[in-house]
Design a protein around this motif. Sequence first.
Motif, short mmCIF file in Angstrom:
data_model
loop_
_atom_site.label_atom_id
_atom_site.label_comp_id
_atom_site.label_asym_id
_atom_site.label_seq_id
_atom_site.Cartn_x
_atom_site.Cartn_y
_atom_site.Cartn_z
N LYS A 114 0.48 -1.05 0.05
CA LYS A 114 0.01 -0.33 -0.05
C LYS A 114 0.69 1.18 -0.39
CE LYS A 114 -3.93 1.83 2.13
NZ LYS A 114 -5.17 2.12 2.94
N MET A 115 2.12 1.42 0.87
CA MET A 115 2.47 2.04 1.24
C MET A 115 4.23 2.73 -0.08
SD MET A 115 5.62 2.59 4.00
CE MET A 115 4.55 2.37 5.50
N LEU A 116 3.79 1.44 -0.89
CA LEU A 116 4.50 1.82 -2.33
C LEU A 116 3.47 2.12 -3.91
CD1 LEU A 116 8.36 -0.15 -2.14
CD2 LEU A 116 7.77 1.53 -1.32
N GLY A 117 2.55 2.37 -3.00
CA GLY A 117 1.26 2.11 -4.26
C GLY A 117 0.98 0.73 -5.49
N LEU A 118 1.37 -0.53 -4.47
CA LEU A 118 1.55 -1.82 -5.41
C LEU A 118 0.35 -3.19 -5.03
CD1 LEU A 118 5.75 -2.69 -4.53
CD2 LEU A 118 4.36 -1.41 -6.78
N GLU A 119 -0.71 -2.11 -4.62
CA GLU A 119 -1.68 -3.20 -4.06
C GLU A 119 -2.50 -3.25 -4.91
OE1 GLU A 119 -4.38 -1.78 -0.47
OE2 GLU A 119 -4.03 0.31 -2.04
N GLY A 120 -2.23 -4.66 -5.77
CA GLY A 120 -3.47 -5.55 -6.45
C GLY A 120 -2.37 -6.28 -7.38
N GLN A 121 -0.76 -6.05 -7.02
CA GLN A 121 -0.06 -6.21 -7.55
C GLN A 121 0.04 -7.98 -7.98
OE1 GLN A 121 1.55 -4.99 -10.51
NE2 GLN A 121 0.61 -3.18 -10.30
N ASP A 122 0.72 -8.68 -9.07
CA ASP A 122 0.60 -10.15 -8.79
C ASP A 122 1.92 -10.95 -8.75
OD1 ASP A 122 -1.84 -10.68 -8.71
OD2 ASP A 122 -2.29 -10.96 -10.39
N ILE A 123 2.05 -11.54 -8.27
CA ILE A 123 3.52 -12.39 -7.80
C ILE A 123 4.09 -13.68 -9.05
CG2 ILE A 123 4.61 -11.08 -5.90
CD1 ILE A 123 4.14 -14.01 -4.46
N HIS A 124 4.81 -14.00 -9.59
CA HIS A 124 4.53 -14.93 -9.92
C HIS A 124 5.85 -15.85 -10.01
CE1 HIS A 124 1.54 -12.88 -13.11
NE2 HIS A 124 2.77 -11.57 -13.01
N GLN A 125 5.70 -17.30 -9.96
CA GLN A 125 6.62 -18.13 -9.50
C GLN A 125 6.79 -18.95 -11.31
OE1 GLN A 125 5.46 -21.28 -7.96
NE2 GLN A 125 7.10 -22.28 -6.98
N SER A 126 8.18 -18.81 -10.98
CA SER A 126 8.65 -19.90 -12.48
C SER A 126 9.52 -20.38 -12.17
CB SER A 126 10.18 -18.68 -13.25
OG SER A 126 11.27 -18.18 -11.37
N ASN A 127 10.88 -21.37 -12.68
CA ASN A 127 11.26 -22.35 -11.84
C ASN A 127 12.51 -21.78 -11.37
OD1 ASN A 127 13.02 -20.91 -14.69
ND2 ASN A 127 14.02 -23.22 -15.51
N LEU A 128 12.95 -20.33 -11.24
CA LEU A 128 13.81 -20.04 -9.99
C LEU A 128 13.19 -19.85 -9.30
CD1 LEU A 128 15.67 -17.69 -13.22
CD2 LEU A 128 16.78 -20.21 -11.52
N GLY A 129 11.99 -19.57 -8.87
CA GLY A 129 11.79 -18.89 -7.35
C GLY A 129 10.68 -18.27 -7.54
N TRP A 130 10.08 -17.12 -6.94
CA TRP A 130 8.74 -15.99 -7.07
C TRP A 130 9.91 -14.83 -7.84
CZ3 TRP A 130 3.84 -16.77 -6.50
CH2 TRP A 130 3.26 -17.97 -5.89
N SER A 131 8.78 -14.44 -8.39
CA SER A 131 9.36 -12.94 -9.02
C SER A 131 9.02 -11.82 -8.07
CB SER A 131 9.04 -13.13 -10.60
OG SER A 131 9.32 -13.97 -11.11
N PRO A 132 9.85 -11.25 -7.74
CA PRO A 132 9.22 -9.51 -7.28
C PRO A 132 8.14 -8.81 -7.77
CG PRO A 132 11.18 -9.32 -7.16
CD PRO A 132 11.26 -10.37 -8.28
N VAL A 133 8.19 -8.08 -7.10
CA VAL A 133 7.17 -6.78 -7.97
C VAL A 133 8.32 -5.69 -7.87
CG1 VAL A 133 5.64 -4.82 -7.83
CG2 VAL A 133 4.62 -7.39 -7.45
N TYR A 134 8.57 -5.63 -9.75
CA TYR A 134 9.49 -4.02 -9.42
C TYR A 134 8.94 -2.94 -9.29
CZ TYR A 134 13.38 -7.42 -10.39
OH TYR A 134 14.10 -8.34 -9.68
N VAL A 135 9.25 -1.83 -8.88
CA VAL A 135 8.70 -0.27 -8.48
C VAL A 135 9.80 0.74 -9.73
CG1 VAL A 135 8.65 1.76 -6.84
CG2 VAL A 135 8.44 -1.05 -6.08
N GLU A 136 10.75 0.03 -9.43
CA GLU A 136 11.67 0.43 -10.46
C GLU A 136 12.88 -0.82 -10.68
OE1 GLU A 136 14.70 3.95 -8.38
OE2 GLU A 136 12.46 4.78 -7.85
N SER A 137 13.99 -0.39 -11.86
CA SER A 137 14.55 -1.69 -12.67
C SER A 137 14.87 -1.93 -11.72
CB SER A 137 14.97 -1.24 -14.00
OG SER A 137 16.26 0.13 -13.73
N ASN A 138 15.66 -1.34 -10.27
CA ASN A 138 16.53 -1.79 -9.66
C ASN A 138 15.90 -1.71 -8.04
OD1 ASN A 138 16.66 0.72 -9.31
ND2 ASN A 138 18.85 0.52 -8.94
#
Length: 114
Positions: free
Chosen positions: A51-75
């Motif tokens: 909520k603080m970062l305006g990311l509500e409703g975003q989805d995380i995705h799982q791949s063979n490497l693990g869970w992928s985070p939600v990116y606010v910026e490229s880094n």
Amino acid sequence: MASVKHKILVLSGKGGVGKSTFSAQLSFAQAAMDFQVGLLDIDICGPRIPKMLGLEGQDIHQSNLGWSPVYVESNLGVMSIGFMLPNPDEAVIWRGPRKNGLIKFLKDGILGRA
């Protein structure tokens, strides 16, 4: 987590002292200095980072490497239990092994690949 060179832990036994606010600002400051930053929100009882970062409703995705985070910026990647809750305003009231298992799951899934 062994491959992550620098880790900063922000904690307090008291709620409402600004841990999430400080963590978010510290993450943005480090990302602005061109560091690769991961923000792991393990506040199970009230995850506020999405909520603080305006990311509500975003989805995380799982791949063979693990869970992928939600990116606010490229880094600046963010992982929070808040992304997994059906209703972000409801707290998860887990204790003991179940709570520790969730923290390990989040840690291994995102930071285990860093």
